[in-house]
Scaffold this motif. Structure first.
Motif, PDB file in Angstrom:
ATOM      1  N   ALA A   1     -20.303  33.799  12.629  1.00 44.27           N
ATOM      2  CA  ALA A   1     -19.053  34.474  12.229  1.00 44.27           C
ATOM      3  C   ALA A   1     -19.335  35.431  11.083  1.00 44.27           C
ATOM      4  N   TYR A   2     -18.375  36.327  10.852  1.00 47.45           N
ATOM      5  CA  TYR A   2     -18.476  37.178   9.662  1.00 47.45           C
ATOM      6  C   TYR A   2     -17.152  37.148   8.903  1.00 47.45           C
ATOM      7  N   LEU A   3     -17.259  37.383   7.598  1.00 43.41           N
ATOM      8  CA  LEU A   3     -16.089  37.407   6.715  1.00 43.41           C
ATOM      9  C   LEU A   3     -16.084  38.751   6.005  1.00 43.41           C
TER      10      LEU A   3
ATOM     11  N   PHE B   1     -10.371  44.329  22.676  1.00 41.73           N
ATOM     12  CA  PHE B   1     -11.347  44.442  23.766  1.00 41.73           C
ATOM     13  C   PHE B   1     -12.443  45.432  23.412  1.00 41.73           C
ATOM     14  N   ARG B   2     -13.650  44.904  23.166  1.00 45.45           N
ATOM     15  CA  ARG B   2     -14.790  45.800  22.973  1.00 45.45           C
ATOM     16  C   ARG B   2     -15.183  46.380  24.336  1.00 45.45           C
ATOM     17  N   PRO B   3     -15.562  47.648  24.385  1.00 46.02           N
ATOM     18  CA  PRO B   3     -16.034  48.201  25.655  1.00 46.02           C
ATOM     19  C   PRO B   3     -17.517  47.873  25.846  1.00 46.02           C
TER      20      PRO B   3
ATOM     21  N   TYR C   1     -19.225  49.179  22.596  1.00 47.13           N
ATOM     22  CA  TYR C   1     -19.318  47.727  22.468  1.00 47.13           C
ATOM     23  C   TYR C   1     -19.043  47.242  21.044  1.00 47.13           C
ATOM     24  N   ARG C   2     -20.017  46.744  20.298  1.00 51.57           N
ATOM     25  CA  ARG C   2     -19.746  46.153  18.970  1.00 51.57           C
ATOM     26  C   ARG C   2     -19.754  47.171  17.839  1.00 51.57           C
ATOM     27  N   ASN C   3     -20.004  48.445  18.183  1.00 51.46           N
ATOM     28  CA  ASN C   3     -20.278  49.406  17.101  1.00 51.46           C
ATOM     29  C   ASN C   3     -19.436  50.684  17.174  1.00 51.46           C
TER      30      ASN C   3
END
Ligand code: GLY
Length: 367
Positions: free
Chosen positions: A250-252, A306-308, A333-335
């Protein structure tokens, strides 16, 4: 306006960045957004600018990420000056925490690779971590500090980009879903929306997770799928965290207003925009393992986006072979937040037939 030089499908951060960048030239730009500007993943993300924490390997994709990361300082100033909006680009750095033996093993590889690439990364021991962030669990083994990975307030950024474009003449239509392409043989001449047909010299698909379902393109497939991310936010005091905390679970992300974003799941569940008991439970458990004191903090909200996603997790950028007049900038996607500035610049260069600042070939649709 029913005609444009460039028509952009999608008013997310990528579409808005391309439109804003195109607006420096004398071209008529029309952007069609099926709902509201930035109302999907662009507004829902956590806003990390994290090529190092995301462990992106060397190559053209990392080159795009690093170039884009550098663009945020000047972009923040430009947007402040021209729109009055502060996109809250905070140079918080990312502390990548090592909690297990496996984290340490993986971390060592990341450290060596990133150092070899000339990227800034520091190895911190437990004491350094606890001095910098005393709330972190005392069982932490150490951390890597990425002083150049930062954050931005993504919802503000997409709004500011859209306002910048609009002020410079981009026409933006919200509530205008595209239902298909207008074609003459293979050439794309425009798009159909619910009430209108629009004609354009060039059409750009920038519709994020929806990019594969816009309309029939004979012989073409755009294999983008939605990868759901669930997130939640907690109320903290503004000075609770100095850095973004990142682990493999996870990230915070501490926002300047005291909100702490906790992210995120990665799930392939179609376009089911739910937060689930299992998803939120996993995020809360990971957050508490990392920072036990979070157990007493109020939960503000939970949401999903929704990430592509693309099969090789790289974006599609460029013209679409076999469909003259049609272009794509999607699948980040994530970036997507990180890559918006450079994607805007590179796509504008392509559409304006200028020399490209970075190679686009590795990102063609039929790679
Ligand atoms: N960029 C972080 C995420 O997609 O969850």
């Amino acid at each position: 306006m029913k005609t444009a030089d460039v028509l952009i499908i999608g008013g997310g951060i990528i579409g808005c960045s391309i439109a804003a960048e195109l607006s420096r030239a004398q071209v008529r730009v029309l952007m069609l957004e099926r709902d509201r500007i930035g109302c999907e993943a662009s507004g829902e993300a956590a806003g990390m600018l994290a090529p190092q924490a995301e462990d992106i390997p060397s190559g053209p994709f990392l080159d795009h990420c690093l170039k884009s990361r550098e663009m945020f300082g000047p972009l923040q100033e430009l947007l402040k000056e021209e729109t009055g909006i502060d996109i809250e680009y905070v140079r918080s750095g990312i502390l990548y925490l090592l909690l297990t033996e496996d984290d340490e093993f993986q971390g060592r590889r990341m450290f060596d690779e990133q150092r070899a690439r000339g990227l800034k990364v520091e190895r911190w021991d437990r004491q350094q971590v606890l001095e910098a962030q005393p709330q972190v669990t005392p069982t932490v083994r150490g951390a890597f500090y990425f002083p150049d990975d930062h954050q931005v307030q993504n919802a503000r950024m997409v709004r500011a980009l859209s306002i910048l474009g609009a002020r410079r003449g981009v026409q933006i239509m919200e509530g205008a879903p595209v239902t298909g392409f207008v074609q003459d043989k293979d050439r794309v001449l425009g798009v159909r929306s619910v009430a209108e047909t629009y004609y354009a010299g060039k059409v750009v698909i920038a519709a994020g997770a929806w990019s594969g379902g816009i309309g029939e393109l004979p012989g073409q497939q755009i294999p983008i799928q939605p990868a759901r991310g669930q997130l939640l936010s907690l109320e903290t005091r503004g000075d609770f965290f100095r850095h973004i905390l990142y682990t493999r679970e996870a990230y915070l992300v501490p926002r300047p207003n005291g909100e702490l974003i906790v992210g995120s799941t990665v799930e392939f569940a179609g376009f089911e925009k739910h937060v689930t008991v299992g998803g939120i439970e996993a995020l809360l458990a990971a957050a508490r393992r990392l920072v036990p004191a979070l157990g007493s903090r109020p939960i503000l909200k939970a949401w999903a986006g929704f990430r592509p996603w693309t099969p090789d997790e790289l974006p599609y950028l460029g013209d679409i072979p076999g469909s003259p007049g049609l272009y794509i900038a999607s699948g980040h996607y994530r970036n997507g937040i990180l890559l918006a500035p450079v994607t805007g610049q590179l796509m504008a260069e392509l559409l304006l037939e200028e020399q490209s600042s970075l190679p686009l070939d590795p990102f063609r649709l039929n790679r």
